[in-house]
Design an enzyme around this catalytic site. Structure first.
Site, short mmCIF file in Angstrom:
data_model
loop_
_atom_site.label_atom_id
_atom_site.label_comp_id
_atom_site.label_asym_id
_atom_site.label_seq_id
_atom_site.Cartn_x
_atom_site.Cartn_y
_atom_site.Cartn_z
N ASN A 22 0.82 -1.20 0.00
CA ASN A 22 0.00 0.00 0.00
C ASN A 22 0.86 1.26 0.00
OD1 ASN A 22 -1.86 1.99 0.33
ND2 ASN A 22 -2.69 1.28 2.25
N ASP A 23 1.44 1.59 1.15
CA ASP A 23 2.19 2.84 1.28
C ASP A 23 3.30 2.98 0.23
OD1 ASP A 23 0.71 3.66 3.46
OD2 ASP A 23 1.99 2.62 4.89
N VAL A 24 3.90 1.86 -0.15
CA VAL A 24 5.04 1.95 -1.07
C VAL A 24 4.59 2.29 -2.50
CG1 VAL A 24 6.46 0.38 0.27
CG2 VAL A 24 5.03 -0.53 -1.56
N ALA A 76 1.38 3.62 7.60
CA ALA A 76 1.69 5.02 7.80
C ALA A 76 0.45 5.77 8.23
CB ALA A 76 2.26 5.62 6.53
#
Lengths: 464, 102
Positions: free
Chosen positions: A393-395, A434
């Site tokens: 997700n965040d990446v 995050a």
């Protein structure tokens, strides 16, 4: 055996350990490298036993305990599932730390055996070295235990912070230095025990404020600590093999921590001093409004990928949790039969430890030359038809490039947004670790596949 | 003037840090997990200290306090040595290249 000959054997082990790490520069040479490591270890243990020259009862106990520990280790090594590798490594680090503490204690209690002086009159240099070794070892031990509990899910992964935490750590650190000074002056054993107890406490306090997503940094950092602890003991015992190994492991862990921090565009101190948890309050509130998403099913996904000419797979921690790597490989095999070109893109901090995703894909028999690092593959997204994001997700969050207010701003991301269409396998729209919303979910060319990663991948295979 | 042996060990230590620095940067990122498990295994060479401590006791009283800590450290380090090398071996055996016929 003369002391000189012994030292030469230790030097040989040290060199073999260097070759063991050198072997890891490519998968072809890595297995040979591991063999060098084993030989180096066998030499070190063998000559130490021979030099002791005491083949009485103590020797039998020694062999017994060696084999006892060894069989536990071997049992764990064969039983452990690859998805549990981060916990295993954290657990192993804790053992190195505790072993360092024990060796330092026995050197303190019986300095004659180590040629360091007599009890109550130990050489000052040796006292400093063994205190440092014991202290770093103790920090490694409790720190790794906390990391283990967090990775295992026994303890919540969210950061535990309280007022004055950093000042407390600083104060404890200063107390530690003071105690070492007093120990050297007075040789009183109470100071030695207090050093160890305070170090245990520091280990806990250092790791509890660090959040789940920062675990790759924590593991690398503890790896480094275990090396410095070994080096400290190496100086005490005047042993070249230990000094070389300690330096190698210490710098290895430090480099890995640096790579992980760079992968998140955060400074090392920023990670150490606490998680994202404290800063993301305002971003959470702004993203409450409902935005429309395109919701797809396995049939749509299979159709899209079958008709694509190239597909890039982006795996993340969610794939590890769902154990979806084998299903994923089967899906890729089916796609390849349809003439689709498939590659894998791995972000440096995907998963819970450095290289975590690579090991899982290797376990599922994915050839390593189909797996690419961020810099190698990022330009390919622009020419790719479908990006299949599974458990990451965040990446992939483009906000890292556009919004300076975002906590992940500046983090290098995989340019998934540039591919013609994006398939997101996710259980819900919830934000990643995050704690921020991913803008990509609401784009026109994104199709959300709400399901367990393994289940969805299996369903897609049926539809191919 | 004689040089303190400590300086020699310090030299070895500093040079080894540099060797470690360059060797580890050349490790391919896909092998970072095996790197951690193998560094973990080799740092258990601390077992040499444990062996010295364990065998230091007199033949009559092999279990004085210092040797007990030595034996305990032997168990811990042995778990790591066997576990670390074997799990690394297991991981490395999985890394395969693409088959030619595909």
């Amino acid at each position: 055996m003369s002391a000189n000959l012994l030292a030469i054997f230790y030097l040989i082990s040290g060199v073999l350990f260097i070759l063991a790490l050198r072997g890891l520069s490519s998968p072809e040479t890595s297995r040979q490298g591991n063999l060098y490591g084993i030989i180096g270890m066998a030499i070190a243990i063998g000559v130490t036993i021979l030099s002791a020259g005491n083949f009485s009862t103590g020797f039998i106990f020694l062999l017994f305990f060696l084999l006892f520990g060894g069989s536990i280790g071997a049992f764990i090594a064969f039983k452990i599932p690859m998805t549990a590798m981060p916990e295993l490594v954290a657990g192993f680090h804790s053992l190195v730390g505790l072993a360092a503490v024990f060796v330092a204690i026995s050197a303190f209690l019986n300095p004659i055996a180590f040629n360091l002086g007599t009890p109550g009159d130990i050489k000052i240099a040796s006292l400093i070295e063994m205190s440092l070794g014991a202290s770093i070892g103790a920090i490694t031990f409790t720190g790794s235990i906390i990391a283990f509990l967090k990775l295992r899910g026994i303890m919540s992964g969210s950061p535990i912070t309280f007022v004055g935490q950093h000042y407390l750590n600083l104060a404890l650190g200063l107390v530690l230095v003071g105690l070492i000074v007093y120990l050297c002056r007075t040789q009183i054993d109470t100071f030695f025990w207090t050093i160890i107890v305070i170090s245990f406490l520091i280990g806990v306090l250092l790791i509890i404020p660090i959040g789940g997503a920062d675990m790759p940094v924590v593991i690398s950092m503890l790896n480094s600590y275990s090396g410095w602890a070994a080096a400290g003991i190496g100086f005490t015992l005047e042993n070249t093999a230990l000094i070389i190994t300690g330096a190698l492991v210490g710098s290895s862990g430090a480099i890995l921590s640096y790579i992980m921090c760079k992968g998140m565009n955060r400074s090392f101190f920023n990670v150490i001093l606490g998680g994202w948890g404290a800063t993301d309050d305002k971003t959470k509130n702004t993203s409450k409004e409902k935005k429309p998403v395109k919701n797809g099913n396995a049939d749509d996904a299979a159709f899209l990928m079958k008709n694509a000419s190239s597909v890039i797979i982006v795996p993340g921690y969610g794939m590890a949790v769902a154990q979806a790597q084998h299903a994923l490989r089967e899906m890729v095999d089916a796609l390849k039969k349809n003439g689709v070109k498939v590659t894998y893109a791995i972000h440096p901090v995907a998963g819970r430890m450095p290289g975590h995703m690579n090991v899982l894909l290797a376990e599922a028999n994915v050839p390593y030359d189909e797996v690419f690092e961020l810099e190698e593959i990022n330009n390919d997204f622009a020419n790719c038809d479908v990006a299949y994001v599974i458990g990451a997700n965040d990446v992939t969050n483009p906000v890292a490039k556009t919004d300076p207010q975002s906590p992940i701003y500046g983090m290098p991301i995989l340019d998934v947004e540039k591919s013609k269409s994006v398939l997101f396998v996710k259980r819900s729209l919830s934000p990643g670790y995050a704690g921020i919303d991913n803008d990509l979910f609401y784009r026109d060319n994104t199709l959300m596949l709400f399901a367990d990663a393994k289940k969805m991948t299996e369903d897609i295979i049926k539809n191919l | 003037m004689e040089i303190d042996p400590f300086i020699f060990r310090l030299s070895i230590f500093i040079l080894s840090i540099f060797i470690g620095y360059y060797v580890v940067w050349s490790v391919t990122p896909s092998l970072h997990t095996p790197l951690m498990s193998v560094t973990n295994a080799i740092s258990s060479v601390i077992i040499v200290g444990a062996i010295i401590a364990a065998l230091a006791g007199d033949a009559e009283k092999i279990f004085d306090t210092a040797s007990i800590y030595g034996y305990l450290a032997i168990i811990l380090a042995a778990i790591n040595i066997f576990g670390g090398f074997l799990v690394t071996q297991r991981m490395l055996a999985m890394y395969k290249k693409k088959k030619k016929d595909k």
